[in-house]
Design an enzyme around this catalytic site. Structure first.
Site, PDB file in Angstrom:
ATOM      1  N   SER A  14       0.855  -1.178   0.000  1.00 59.07           N
ATOM      2  CA  SER A  14       0.000   0.000   0.000  1.00 59.07           C
ATOM      3  C   SER A  14       0.893   1.230   0.000  1.00 59.07           C
ATOM      4  O   SER A  14       1.906   1.268   0.706  1.00 59.07           O
ATOM      5  CB  SER A  14      -0.890   0.010   1.240  1.00 59.07           C
ATOM      6  OG  SER A  14      -1.460   1.292   1.437  1.00 59.07           O
ATOM      7  N   ASP A  41      -5.094   2.957  -1.720  1.00 62.01           N
ATOM      8  CA  ASP A  41      -6.214   2.984  -0.776  1.00 62.01           C
ATOM      9  C   ASP A  41      -6.999   4.273  -0.995  1.00 62.01           C
ATOM     10  O   ASP A  41      -6.563   5.353  -0.591  1.00 62.01           O
ATOM     11  CB  ASP A  41      -5.693   2.929   0.657  1.00 62.01           C
ATOM     12  CG  ASP A  41      -5.077   1.586   0.997  1.00 62.01           C
ATOM     13  OD1 ASP A  41      -5.800   0.582   0.967  1.00 62.01           O
ATOM     14  OD2 ASP A  41      -3.872   1.534   1.292  1.00 62.01           O
ATOM     15  N   GLY A 148      -9.491   2.372   7.035  1.00 58.40           N
ATOM     16  CA  GLY A 148      -9.484   3.817   7.245  1.00 58.40           C
ATOM     17  C   GLY A 148      -8.138   4.408   7.577  1.00 58.40           C
ATOM     18  O   GLY A 148      -7.865   5.548   7.228  1.00 58.40           O
ATOM     19  N   GLY A 150      -3.691   3.452   8.223  1.00 55.07           N
ATOM     20  CA  GLY A 150      -2.579   2.527   8.248  1.00 55.07           C
ATOM     21  C   GLY A 150      -2.049   2.356   9.655  1.00 55.07           C
ATOM     22  O   GLY A 150      -2.394   3.097  10.574  1.00 55.07           O
ATOM     23  N   GLY A 151      -1.195   1.344   9.819  1.00 58.90           N
ATOM     24  CA  GLY A 151      -0.512   1.149  11.084  1.00 58.90           C
ATOM     25  C   GLY A 151      -1.323   0.471  12.167  1.00 58.90           C
ATOM     26  O   GLY A 151      -0.902   0.439  13.326  1.00 58.90           O
ATOM     27  N   ASP A 181      -5.499  -7.660   3.967  1.00 59.41           N
ATOM     28  CA  ASP A 181      -5.009  -6.289   4.076  1.00 59.41           C
ATOM     29  C   ASP A 181      -5.233  -5.791   5.497  1.00 59.41           C
ATOM     30  O   ASP A 181      -6.369  -5.786   5.983  1.00 59.41           O
ATOM     31  CB  ASP A 181      -5.761  -5.400   3.081  1.00 59.41           C
ATOM     32  CG  ASP A 181      -5.274  -3.961   3.080  1.00 59.41           C
ATOM     33  OD1 ASP A 181      -4.346  -3.637   3.838  1.00 59.41           O
ATOM     34  OD2 ASP A 181      -5.833  -3.166   2.307  1.00 59.41           O
ATOM     35  N   GLY A 182      -4.132  -5.407   6.153  1.00 59.36           N
ATOM     36  CA  GLY A 182      -4.240  -4.803   7.468  1.00 59.36           C
ATOM     37  C   GLY A 182      -3.329  -5.452   8.486  1.00 59.36           C
ATOM     38  O   GLY A 182      -3.507  -6.632   8.819  1.00 59.36           O
ATOM     39  N   SER A 204       2.687  -0.046   6.410  1.00 61.55           N
ATOM     40  CA  SER A 204       3.537   0.544   7.444  1.00 61.55           C
ATOM     41  C   SER A 204       4.738  -0.334   7.782  1.00 61.55           C
ATOM     42  O   SER A 204       5.863   0.159   7.924  1.00 61.55           O
ATOM     43  CB  SER A 204       2.716   0.797   8.711  1.00 61.55           C
ATOM     44  OG  SER A 204       1.643   1.675   8.442  1.00 61.55           O
TER      45      SER A 204
END
Length: 234
Positions: A14, A41, A148, A150-151, A181-182, A204
Site C-alpha cells: 500500500s 487505498d 481507514g 494505516g498502522g 489487508d491490514g 507501514s
C-alpha cells in the site's frame, strides 16, 4: 485427488505510508524492490474517516510503475467512480460489499470497463456475503483491520473467515485471488497464509523495515510460502 503445488504468494504494498510529495519516486522504488503490484487505498471521508487519492493522482503516478495498480475503493458510492479509476490505470478495482446495494452488477460493471473485479469484506462481514457473486469476481479481500488508517494491529480473529473464503473459492472452480489487508508483517503473514490467503498487502511494516523494502518483500514472500497449506486439485 492429487496434492497441488502452492501458488506463489503475491506481495502488494500500500502506498498509504509513502511520501506524497514524491509519489513517482516512491512507485519506482517499490517496483525495484520486487513487488507484484501496487495498491492505492482510496478513501472518501465518509465510508471511512480519512481522505486519500483521487484518480488524477493515480494517473500521474502510473507512468512510473512497471507493475500493475489496484484501487481499493473505501467509498460510499463506488459505482459513480469505477470508470475514472480504470481510466487512471488501475487494472484491478476492489469495492466493499458493505457499500454496494447491487454487488453482482457492480462487479460485472468493473469487468465491462476492462478491469479485473474485486470485493472487500470488513472484519465483521461474513464470508457468505460473496458466495453468490464469485462468478463475477477476480479477487476477494478479507480485511484484517477496520479500514481507514494505516498502522493498525492485525486481527487474528479474521483467520477462520479467510479459511472459509478459501474453501468457497476452491469449491467454486473460479481462478479467484484471496487477498488480506491490514497489519501484515513478517510474523502476522504466517497466520493469514496458513488460513489460505495468497495475496498480501503490507504498508507501514514494509516502509519501516530496517533493511529496506527489497528485504521486506523477500521476507514477506518467504514467510507466506513457508506457511501456505498444500491444497488438493482434481
Amino acid at each position: 485427488m492429487t496434492e497441488s503445488s502452492v501458488n506463489q504468494p503475491l506481495v502488494v504494498p500500500s502506498v498509504l505510508p509513502a511520501d506524497f510529495a514524491r509519489l513517482g519516486d516512491e512507485v519506482r522504488e517499490l517496483c525495484q524492490a520486487g513487488v507484484d503490484r501496487i495498491q492505492w487505498d482510496v478513501m472518501d471521508g465518509v465510508f471511512v474517516p480519512n481522505v486519500t487519492f483521487g484518480p488524477d493522482v493515480i494517473a500521474a503516478a502510473r507512468p512510473h510503475s512497471a507493475v500493475g495498480f489496484e484501487a481499493h475503493l473505501m467509498v460510499v458510492n463506488p459505482d459513480e467512480l469505477l470508470g475514472r479509476y480504470v481510466d487512471a490505470g488501475c487494472e484491478l478495482v476492489i469495492v466493499h460489499a458493505e457499500a454496494c446495494t447491487h454487488l453482482h452488477r457492480t462487479l460485472a460493471h468493473i469487468r465491462d470497463l476492462g478491469a479485473r473485479s474485486g470485493v472487500a469484506l470488513n472484519p465483521h462481514t461474513p464470508a457468505e456475503v460473496v458466495e453468490h457473486v464469485l462468478s463475477e469476481t477476480d479477487l476477494v479481500l478479507a480485511m484484517t483491520v477496520n479500514p481507514g488508517f494505516g498502522g493498525q494491529a492485525y486481527i487474528p480473529a479474521v483467520e477462520p473467515k479467510i479459511a472459509r473464503l478459501r474453501r468457497m473459492i476452491d469449491d467454486s472452480g473460479f481462478p479467484i485471488e484471496l487477498e488480506v489487508d491490514g497489519g501484515i508483517t513478517g510474523d502476522t503473514i504466517r497466520g493469514a497464509s496458513a488460513a489460505g490467503a495468497d495475496v498480501f498487502i503490507s504498508g507501514s511494516w514494509m516502509y519501516a523495515y530496517p533493511d529496506g523494502k527489497t528485504a521486506a518483500v523477500a521476507q514477506l514472500r518467504a514467510a507466506a510460502l513457508d506457511s501456505a497449506p498444500h491444497r488438493e486439485a482434481a
